[in-house]
Design a protein around this motif. Structure first.
Motif, PDB file in Angstrom:
ATOM      1  N   LEU A  64     113.867  78.010  76.363  1.00 33.51           N
ATOM      2  CA  LEU A  64     112.677  78.599  76.593  1.00 33.51           C
ATOM      3  C   LEU A  64     111.644  77.589  76.940  1.00 33.51           C
ATOM      4  O   LEU A  64     111.026  77.059  76.077  1.00 33.51           O
ATOM      5  N   PRO A  65     111.487  77.392  78.164  1.00 36.57           N
ATOM      6  CA  PRO A  65     110.321  76.498  78.449  1.00 36.57           C
ATOM      7  C   PRO A  65     108.706  76.954  78.150  1.00 36.57           C
ATOM      8  O   PRO A  65     108.588  78.279  78.048  1.00 36.57           O
ATOM      9  N   LYS A  66     107.987  76.140  78.326  1.00 32.40           N
ATOM     10  CA  LYS A  66     106.558  76.634  78.102  1.00 32.40           C
ATOM     11  C   LYS A  66     105.918  77.500  79.101  1.00 32.40           C
ATOM     12  O   LYS A  66     105.316  78.429  78.971  1.00 32.40           O
ATOM     13  N   GLN A  67     106.890  77.376  80.525  1.00 30.92           N
ATOM     14  CA  GLN A  67     106.483  78.156  81.570  1.00 30.92           C
ATOM     15  C   GLN A  67     107.319  78.143  82.462  1.00 30.92           C
ATOM     16  O   GLN A  67     107.916  76.972  82.996  1.00 30.92           O
ATOM     17  N   VAL A  68     108.037  79.228  82.664  1.00 28.52           N
ATOM     18  CA  VAL A  68     108.977  79.416  83.716  1.00 28.52           C
ATOM     19  C   VAL A  68     108.383  79.264  85.236  1.00 28.52           C
ATOM     20  O   VAL A  68     107.103  79.523  85.405  1.00 28.52           O
ATOM     21  N   ASN A  69     109.309  78.815  86.231  1.00 28.50           N
ATOM     22  CA  ASN A  69     108.673  78.636  87.548  1.00 28.50           C
ATOM     23  C   ASN A  69     107.889  77.607  87.838  1.00 28.50           C
ATOM     24  O   ASN A  69     107.245  77.409  88.754  1.00 28.50           O
ATOM     25  N   ASN A  70     107.584  76.848  86.683  1.00 27.70           N
ATOM     26  CA  ASN A  70     106.994  75.487  86.656  1.00 27.70           C
ATOM     27  C   ASN A  70     107.661  74.495  87.458  1.00 27.70           C
ATOM     28  O   ASN A  70     108.815  74.305  86.862  1.00 27.70           O
ATOM     29  N   PRO A  71     107.422  73.775  88.295  1.00 25.05           N
ATOM     30  CA  PRO A  71     108.408  72.907  89.042  1.00 25.05           C
ATOM     31  C   PRO A  71     108.927  71.825  88.044  1.00 25.05           C
ATOM     32  O   PRO A  71     110.397  71.501  88.084  1.00 25.05           O
ATOM     33  N   TYR A  72     108.191  71.301  87.102  1.00 23.04           N
ATOM     34  CA  TYR A  72     108.628  70.674  85.958  1.00 23.04           C
ATOM     35  C   TYR A  72     109.679  71.168  85.218  1.00 23.04           C
ATOM     36  O   TYR A  72     110.815  70.356  84.810  1.00 23.04           O
ATOM     37  N   PHE A  73     109.520  72.306  84.557  1.00 24.18           N
ATOM     38  CA  PHE A  73     110.554  72.866  83.849  1.00 24.18           C
ATOM     39  C   PHE A  73     111.749  73.396  84.531  1.00 24.18           C
ATOM     40  O   PHE A  73     112.782  73.532  84.326  1.00 24.18           O
ATOM     41  N   THR A  74     111.597  73.785  85.581  1.00 26.38           N
ATOM     42  CA  THR A  74     112.585  74.186  86.708  1.00 26.38           C
ATOM     43  C   THR A  74     113.694  72.857  86.688  1.00 26.38           C
ATOM     44  O   THR A  74     115.028  73.061  86.637  1.00 26.38           O
ATOM     45  N   THR A  75     112.951  71.819  86.995  1.00 28.97           N
ATOM     46  CA  THR A  75     113.969  70.623  86.864  1.00 28.97           C
ATOM     47  C   THR A  75     114.475  70.337  85.777  1.00 28.97           C
ATOM     48  O   THR A  75     115.517  69.943  85.650  1.00 28.97           O
ATOM     49  N   SER A  76     113.636  70.333  84.714  1.00 28.82           N
ATOM     50  CA  SER A  76     114.314  69.804  83.195  1.00 28.82           C
ATOM     51  C   SER A  76     115.539  70.789  82.765  1.00 28.82           C
ATOM     52  O   SER A  76     116.323  70.611  82.206  1.00 28.82           O
ATOM     53  N   ASP A  77     115.080  72.222  82.965  1.00 29.07           N
ATOM     54  CA  ASP A  77     115.956  73.269  82.591  1.00 29.07           C
ATOM     55  C   ASP A  77     117.438  73.159  83.526  1.00 29.07           C
ATOM     56  O   ASP A  77     118.296  73.365  83.107  1.00 29.07           O
ATOM     57  N   GLY A  78     117.143  72.784  84.646  1.00 27.78           N
ATOM     58  CA  GLY A  78     118.293  72.632  85.550  1.00 27.78           C
ATOM     59  C   GLY A  78     119.213  71.474  85.167  1.00 27.78           C
ATOM     60  O   GLY A  78     120.497  71.678  85.240  1.00 27.78           O
ATOM     61  N   GLY A  79     118.449  70.626  84.688  1.00 33.79           N
ATOM     62  CA  GLY A  79     119.483  69.432  83.833  1.00 33.79           C
ATOM     63  C   GLY A  79     119.992  69.899  82.808  1.00 33.79           C
ATOM     64  O   GLY A  79     121.306  69.615  82.531  1.00 33.79           O
ATOM     65  N   GLY A  80     119.277  70.622  82.067  1.00 31.70           N
ATOM     66  CA  GLY A  80     120.223  71.385  81.019  1.00 31.70           C
ATOM     67  C   GLY A  80     121.493  72.289  81.428  1.00 31.70           C
ATOM     68  O   GLY A  80     122.620  72.257  80.774  1.00 31.70           O
ATOM     69  N   LYS A  81     121.200  73.002  82.465  1.00 28.12           N
ATOM     70  CA  LYS A  81     122.103  73.959  82.802  1.00 28.12           C
ATOM     71  C   LYS A  81     123.329  73.017  83.376  1.00 28.12           C
ATOM     72  O   LYS A  81     124.440  73.370  83.063  1.00 28.12           O
ATOM     73  N   LYS A  82     123.203  72.292  84.067  1.00 26.97           N
ATOM     74  CA  LYS A  82     124.203  71.252  84.489  1.00 26.97           C
ATOM     75  C   LYS A  82     124.934  70.634  83.346  1.00 26.97           C
ATOM     76  O   LYS A  82     126.496  70.364  83.533  1.00 26.97           O
ATOM     77  N   ALA A  83     124.359  70.154  82.423  1.00 26.09           N
ATOM     78  CA  ALA A  83     125.075  69.463  81.238  1.00 26.09           C
ATOM     79  C   ALA A  83     125.599  70.680  80.351  1.00 26.09           C
ATOM     80  O   ALA A  83     127.043  70.304  80.108  1.00 26.09           O
ATOM     81  N   LEU A  84     125.272  71.817  80.137  1.00 27.27           N
ATOM     82  CA  LEU A  84     126.078  72.847  79.473  1.00 27.27           C
ATOM     83  C   LEU A  84     127.184  73.330  80.186  1.00 27.27           C
ATOM     84  O   LEU A  84     128.249  73.509  79.745  1.00 27.27           O
ATOM     85  N   GLU A  85     127.147  73.299  81.551  1.00 30.50           N
ATOM     86  CA  GLU A  85     128.178  73.704  82.438  1.00 30.50           C
ATOM     87  C   GLU A  85     129.403  72.491  82.082  1.00 30.50           C
ATOM     88  O   GLU A  85     130.615  72.732  82.036  1.00 30.50           O
ATOM     89  N   GLN A  86     128.964  71.246  82.167  1.00 30.51           N
ATOM     90  CA  GLN A  86     129.973  70.261  81.950  1.00 30.51           C
ATOM     91  C   GLN A  86     130.456  70.166  80.570  1.00 30.51           C
ATOM     92  O   GLN A  86     131.593  69.825  80.281  1.00 30.51           O
ATOM     93  N   LEU A  87     129.949  70.846  79.712  1.00 32.06           N
ATOM     94  CA  LEU A  87     130.287  70.840  78.265  1.00 32.06           C
ATOM     95  C   LEU A  87     131.054  71.990  78.071  1.00 32.06           C
ATOM     96  O   LEU A  87     131.697  72.276  76.896  1.00 32.06           O
ATOM     97  N   GLY A  88     131.059  72.990  78.990  1.00 32.41           N
ATOM     98  CA  GLY A  88     132.054  74.300  79.034  1.00 32.41           C
ATOM     99  C   GLY A  88     131.300  75.104  78.018  1.00 32.41           C
ATOM    100  O   GLY A  88     131.826  76.238  77.534  1.00 32.41           O
ATOM    101  N   SER A  89     130.079  75.328  78.298  1.00 30.88           N
ATOM    102  CA  SER A  89     129.291  76.452  77.480  1.00 30.88           C
ATOM    103  C   SER A  89     128.281  77.154  78.650  1.00 30.88           C
ATOM    104  O   SER A  89     128.392  76.542  79.602  1.00 30.88           O
ATOM    105  N   THR A  90     127.621  77.968  78.194  1.00 26.86           N
ATOM    106  CA  THR A  90     126.640  79.059  78.922  1.00 26.86           C
ATOM    107  C   THR A  90     125.271  78.707  78.656  1.00 26.86           C
ATOM    108  O   THR A  90     124.689  78.491  77.659  1.00 26.86           O
TER     109      THR A  90
END
Length: 362
Positions: A64-90
């Motif tokens: 839950l970022p401060k603001q969706v579609n903000n380039p900064y949070f798009t990048t940070s949350d994308g890092g979270g998504k990649k990590a979760l995929e590697q960890l076997g979670s959603t």
């Protein structure tokens, strides 16, 4: 618009919470899980961490970022998504399109609590506004991590910080002071007036300016662009109209510094009024190369999001509770030790300038 993620073992609790929330109640009096699962994560239930416990898979972690579609949070949350995929979670992301919609953030926390996601990683727009909702989430078994911008310490289990607030606040002033030759009027272009991280950094900026070496520098105004590009652009214009002798601007927000650079780049002030702060290389590359900006700084937001994901999974797996001194490994990011008040530091900020900016692609 969010798919059902409640586990069968939590169904009764989830339905009870839904009923409470439907009546508009957000106090910490909702139905909780049974005694075996009542606290967020097994470590929280027992008060003890076991760093050797197996990492749980199949978890659902909501960002839950401060603001969706903000380039900064798009990048940070994308890092979270990649990590979760590697960890076997959603991974899932929810949020408002405004950087100041605190009631919207509260609503999303309540919705995620109803859905009984396993963990929430939130960048708080306001330090106190989310507390009641987050405490309700934790009471109902949701692990809560803040990242980028914190809440009050009792409203989450861990805060994943970009770097130390003191380092970030002081180094931005140091960068600007060097660029303006240690003298002249300066201004700050911040995000929202309630933004926890912005205000903490600004406090350290002001403290840094009290040092003798900055006696010839005067902070004339702090303006707020609310992490809105157009408003930040207009605030930059207003600062220069109100203070025609302004020598520099520091903007500790990626939206603000980009908007300020855009204004300066197309004005008579390019190269004359110095600009620094926190920005992403992709956003600032053109302005560095055309001489609008000499140097600015930031951390890697993708790594910040990844560390938030690892912290959430470590909590849910019982490897940590958020207590000071606990250690955990976050994949390729390495090993981390939880500091005072549950703070996990990503590391030192990086300074970007014409010599190195092309080495970074985020």
């Amino acid at each position: 618009m969010y798919g059902p993620t409640a586990k069968s073992a939590r169904l009764t609790a989830a339905l009870a919470v839904t009923a409470v929330l439907a009546l508009g109640a957000t106090a910490c009096s909702g139905t909780t899980k049974d005694s075996a699962n009542k606290a967020a994560g097994p470590a929280a239930a027992t008060g003890k961490a076991d760093p050797n416990k197996a990492i749980k898979k199949g978890l659902t972690v909501a960002f839950l970022p401060k603001q969706v579609n903000n380039p900064y949070f798009t990048t940070s949350d994308g890092g979270g998504k990649k990590a979760l995929e590697q960890l076997g979670s959603t991974y899932k992301e929810v949020g408002t399109s405004s950087g100041t919609d605190t009631s919207g953030q509260v609503s999303y926390v309540n919705t995620l609590t109803q859905q009984q996601v396993d963990a929430i990683a939130v960048s708080a727009q306001d330090p106190g506004a989310l507390c009641t909702a987050l405490k309700q989430a934790m009471k109902n078994g949701v692990s809560v991590v803040t990242y980028d911008s914190d809440t009050q310490t009792g409203c989450r289990q861990a805060f994943v910080s970009q770097a130390s607030a003191e380092d970030l606040g002081r180094t931005q002033i140091q960068l600007l002071a060097k660029q303006i030759g240690g003298k002249g009027e300066i201004a700050i272009l911040s995000a929202a007036q309630t933004a926890t991280n912005q205000n903490t950094w600004i406090d350290f900026m002001k403290d840094e300016l009290k040092k003798p070496e900055y006696k010839d520098i005067k902070l004339v105004k702090t303006a707020y662009g609310d992490d809105d590009a157009q408003k930040s652009f207009q605030q930059t214009q207003g600062l220069l109209q109100e203070h025609p002798g302004l020598k520099g601007i520091v903007s500790p927000t990626t939206v603000g510094i980009k908007a300020a650079a855009q204004y300066l780049s197309g004005s008579k002030y390019r190269g004359k009024v110095k600009l620094t702060g926190l920005g992403t290389p992709n956003d600032m590359r053109a302005y560095v190369k055309n001489g609008t900006v000499e140097a600015f700084e930031l951390w890697d937001p993708a790594k910040l999001g990844a560390l938030a994901a690892h912290t959430a999974v470590a909590l849910e797996s019982g490897r940590i509770t958020g207590a000071e001194g606990e250690t955990f490994t976050a994949g390729d990011l390495g090993s981390f030790t939880i500091g005072k008040d549950g703070v996990v530091l990503l590391g030192k900020p990086t300074v970007f300038d014409k010599a190195n900016i092309d080495q970074f692609k985020f």
